[in-house]
Design a protein around this motif. Sequence first.
Motif, PDB file in Angstrom:
ATOM      1  N   PRO A  25      43.076 -40.640 -40.859  1.00  0.00           N
ATOM      2  CA  PRO A  25      44.153 -40.173 -41.735  1.00  0.00           C
ATOM      3  C   PRO A  25      45.151 -39.284 -41.015  1.00  0.00           C
ATOM      4  CG  PRO A  25      42.149 -38.942 -42.142  1.00  0.00           C
ATOM      5  CD  PRO A  25      41.774 -40.044 -41.197  1.00  0.00           C
ATOM      6  N   ARG A  26      46.369 -39.335 -41.472  1.00  0.00           N
ATOM      7  CA  ARG A  26      47.384 -38.423 -40.962  1.00  0.00           C
ATOM      8  C   ARG A  26      47.130 -37.033 -41.552  1.00  0.00           C
ATOM      9  NH1 ARG A  26      51.792 -40.904 -38.570  1.00  0.00           N
ATOM     10  NH2 ARG A  26      51.930 -43.160 -38.876  1.00  0.00           N
ATOM     11  N   VAL A  27      47.358 -36.033 -40.761  1.00  0.00           N
ATOM     12  CA  VAL A  27      47.194 -34.660 -41.247  1.00  0.00           C
ATOM     13  C   VAL A  27      48.395 -33.834 -40.821  1.00  0.00           C
ATOM     14  CG1 VAL A  27      44.674 -34.715 -41.213  1.00  0.00           C
ATOM     15  CG2 VAL A  27      45.916 -33.972 -39.175  1.00  0.00           C
ATOM     16  N   GLY A  28      48.633 -32.741 -41.534  1.00  0.00           N
ATOM     17  CA  GLY A  28      49.688 -31.819 -41.156  1.00  0.00           C
ATOM     18  C   GLY A  28      50.978 -32.017 -41.916  1.00  0.00           C
ATOM     19  N   THR A  62      51.068 -30.598 -32.315  1.00  0.00           N
ATOM     20  CA  THR A  62      51.975 -31.729 -32.176  1.00  0.00           C
ATOM     21  C   THR A  62      51.258 -32.994 -32.633  1.00  0.00           C
ATOM     22  OG1 THR A  62      53.141 -30.706 -30.324  1.00  0.00           O
ATOM     23  CG2 THR A  62      53.384 -33.087 -30.593  1.00  0.00           C
ATOM     24  N   CYS A  63      51.892 -33.728 -33.513  1.00  0.00           N
ATOM     25  CA  CYS A  63      51.330 -34.967 -34.041  1.00  0.00           C
ATOM     26  C   CYS A  63      51.493 -36.085 -32.998  1.00  0.00           C
ATOM     27  CB  CYS A  63      52.049 -35.329 -35.337  1.00  0.00           C
ATOM     28  SG  CYS A  63      51.734 -36.986 -35.928  1.00  0.00           S
ATOM     29  N   LEU A  71      52.164 -28.542 -39.291  1.00  0.00           N
ATOM     30  CA  LEU A  71      51.394 -27.371 -39.689  1.00  0.00           C
ATOM     31  C   LEU A  71      50.053 -27.836 -40.244  1.00  0.00           C
ATOM     32  CD1 LEU A  71      54.199 -25.312 -41.483  1.00  0.00           C
ATOM     33  CD2 LEU A  71      53.599 -25.391 -39.043  1.00  0.00           C
ATOM     34  N   VAL A  72      48.961 -27.281 -39.708  1.00  0.00           N
ATOM     35  CA  VAL A  72      47.634 -27.733 -40.113  1.00  0.00           C
ATOM     36  C   VAL A  72      46.722 -26.543 -40.400  1.00  0.00           C
ATOM     37  CG1 VAL A  72      47.763 -29.883 -38.801  1.00  0.00           C
ATOM     38  CG2 VAL A  72      46.834 -27.840 -37.715  1.00  0.00           C
ATOM     39  N   ARG A  73      45.634 -26.839 -41.108  1.00  0.00           N
ATOM     40  CA  ARG A  73      44.568 -25.865 -41.312  1.00  0.00           C
ATOM     41  C   ARG A  73      43.667 -25.875 -40.077  1.00  0.00           C
ATOM     42  NH1 ARG A  73      43.983 -29.178 -45.880  1.00  0.00           N
ATOM     43  NH2 ARG A  73      41.962 -29.826 -45.005  1.00  0.00           N
ATOM     44  N   GLU A  74      42.849 -24.844 -39.942  1.00  0.00           N
ATOM     45  CA  GLU A  74      41.954 -24.778 -38.779  1.00  0.00           C
ATOM     46  C   GLU A  74      40.983 -25.958 -38.766  1.00  0.00           C
ATOM     47  OE1 GLU A  74      39.161 -21.545 -36.366  1.00  0.00           O
ATOM     48  OE2 GLU A  74      39.804 -21.116 -38.415  1.00  0.00           O
ATOM     49  N   ASP A  75      40.510 -26.360 -39.947  1.00  0.00           N
ATOM     50  CA  ASP A  75      39.541 -27.455 -40.003  1.00  0.00           C
ATOM     51  C   ASP A  75      40.177 -28.810 -39.678  1.00  0.00           C
ATOM     52  OD1 ASP A  75      40.776 -26.993 -42.720  1.00  0.00           O
ATOM     53  OD2 ASP A  75      39.756 -28.879 -43.122  1.00  0.00           O
ATOM     54  N   GLN A  76      41.510 -28.868 -39.569  1.00  0.00           N
ATOM     55  CA  GLN A  76      42.186 -30.119 -39.236  1.00  0.00           C
ATOM     56  C   GLN A  76      42.507 -30.236 -37.745  1.00  0.00           C
ATOM     57  OE1 GLN A  76      45.503 -29.542 -41.962  1.00  0.00           O
ATOM     58  NE2 GLN A  76      44.684 -31.099 -43.368  1.00  0.00           N
ATOM     59  N   ILE A  77      42.297 -29.155 -37.005  1.00  0.00           N
ATOM     60  CA  ILE A  77      42.649 -29.156 -35.581  1.00  0.00           C
ATOM     61  C   ILE A  77      41.841 -30.199 -34.823  1.00  0.00           C
ATOM     62  CG2 ILE A  77      42.572 -27.807 -33.446  1.00  0.00           C
ATOM     63  CD1 ILE A  77      43.264 -25.342 -35.092  1.00  0.00           C
ATOM     64  N   GLU A  78      40.558 -30.300 -35.118  1.00  0.00           N
ATOM     65  CA  GLU A  78      39.710 -31.253 -34.395  1.00  0.00           C
ATOM     66  C   GLU A  78      40.197 -32.687 -34.580  1.00  0.00           C
ATOM     67  OE1 GLU A  78      35.069 -32.762 -34.113  1.00  0.00           O
ATOM     68  OE2 GLU A  78      35.526 -30.816 -35.022  1.00  0.00           O
ATOM     69  N   LEU A  79      40.693 -33.007 -35.772  1.00  0.00           N
ATOM     70  CA  LEU A  79      41.198 -34.357 -36.021  1.00  0.00           C
ATOM     71  C   LEU A  79      42.441 -34.630 -35.175  1.00  0.00           C
ATOM     72  CD1 LEU A  79      40.876 -36.978 -37.501  1.00  0.00           C
ATOM     73  CD2 LEU A  79      42.130 -36.017 -39.438  1.00  0.00           C
ATOM     74  N   ILE A  80      43.320 -33.635 -35.065  1.00  0.00           N
ATOM     75  CA  ILE A  80      44.505 -33.784 -34.202  1.00  0.00           C
ATOM     76  C   ILE A  80      44.062 -34.016 -32.759  1.00  0.00           C
ATOM     77  CG2 ILE A  80      46.478 -32.560 -33.203  1.00  0.00           C
ATOM     78  CD1 ILE A  80      47.165 -33.350 -35.950  1.00  0.00           C
ATOM     79  N   GLU A  81      43.072 -33.256 -32.304  1.00  0.00           N
ATOM     80  CA  GLU A  81      42.577 -33.397 -30.931  1.00  0.00           C
ATOM     81  C   GLU A  81      41.962 -34.779 -30.721  1.00  0.00           C
ATOM     82  OE1 GLU A  81      39.961 -30.085 -30.544  1.00  0.00           O
ATOM     83  OE2 GLU A  81      41.581 -28.656 -30.097  1.00  0.00           O
TER      84      GLU A  81
END
Length: 256
Positions: A25-28, A62-63, A71-81
Amino acid sequence: MSFLSRIFRVFGNSRTEGNETIEIPRVGNKEPVCPHCSIALDKMPGRKKKCPSCSEFIFVRTCPEERVKVLVREDQIELIEKKWAIENGAHEQFLAENRDREAIKNQLMSQGIDSPTDLDVKWQQLKASLPKLASEYKWGLYRNARLGMGDVLKKQGKLSEALDTYLEVCFIDLNGPNNCGTKDPEILKMLPPFDPKSAFLAPGVLGYIEKMCKELNVKPEDLGSRFISLSSEVEHQLKLPISAEEAWKELSGELR
């Protein structure tokens, strides 16, 4: 399954691996909107900040799909990575690192730490890397690991321990650490483990030391004895060419 058969392609919100399609899923938020409470912000933050409404931390990343700040939550950082790892062809390495982190978390929990933080895990990873780096004569990387441990201590608010670690990093730097990667005597003649002629003190580390000395009210004369005391032990352990006393003369001059 061979490596080549596991190569995947990224299609927007999904990727294919073998015959399996996995949705990502897209996040941010691309707009200045809090990812927690959805309140509109005055402007797009350039770095981590607290939301003025809900007081939760907003992180800026950065997406990979559109190469724009989100802009993301801390719990979404891993998904971006994870998405970046897929984009860069390093997904297997990403998964291996995740497994390593989970193993360390489980180990810490078995030792009585109920909820290990990312900093707890990072500390254990860096600490565990030191013997291997030392045995492989990768002293530049060894120095970097000690620097990382100092950063962890600083973020944990353990300023006195962080100060000692940064002082140790400066002592190693003044001895000119090299990544030899071998104990072959002939190679070590050309590339010694430590070469003071290539010594370099990182301005950032010096800045940390100066700031912590102010916060901890450490006087210059006390800092000198502190440095020499801890560096003497490191000098003996690592068999460094520059003595603690000689190194302090260099370091004190840079700090002044």
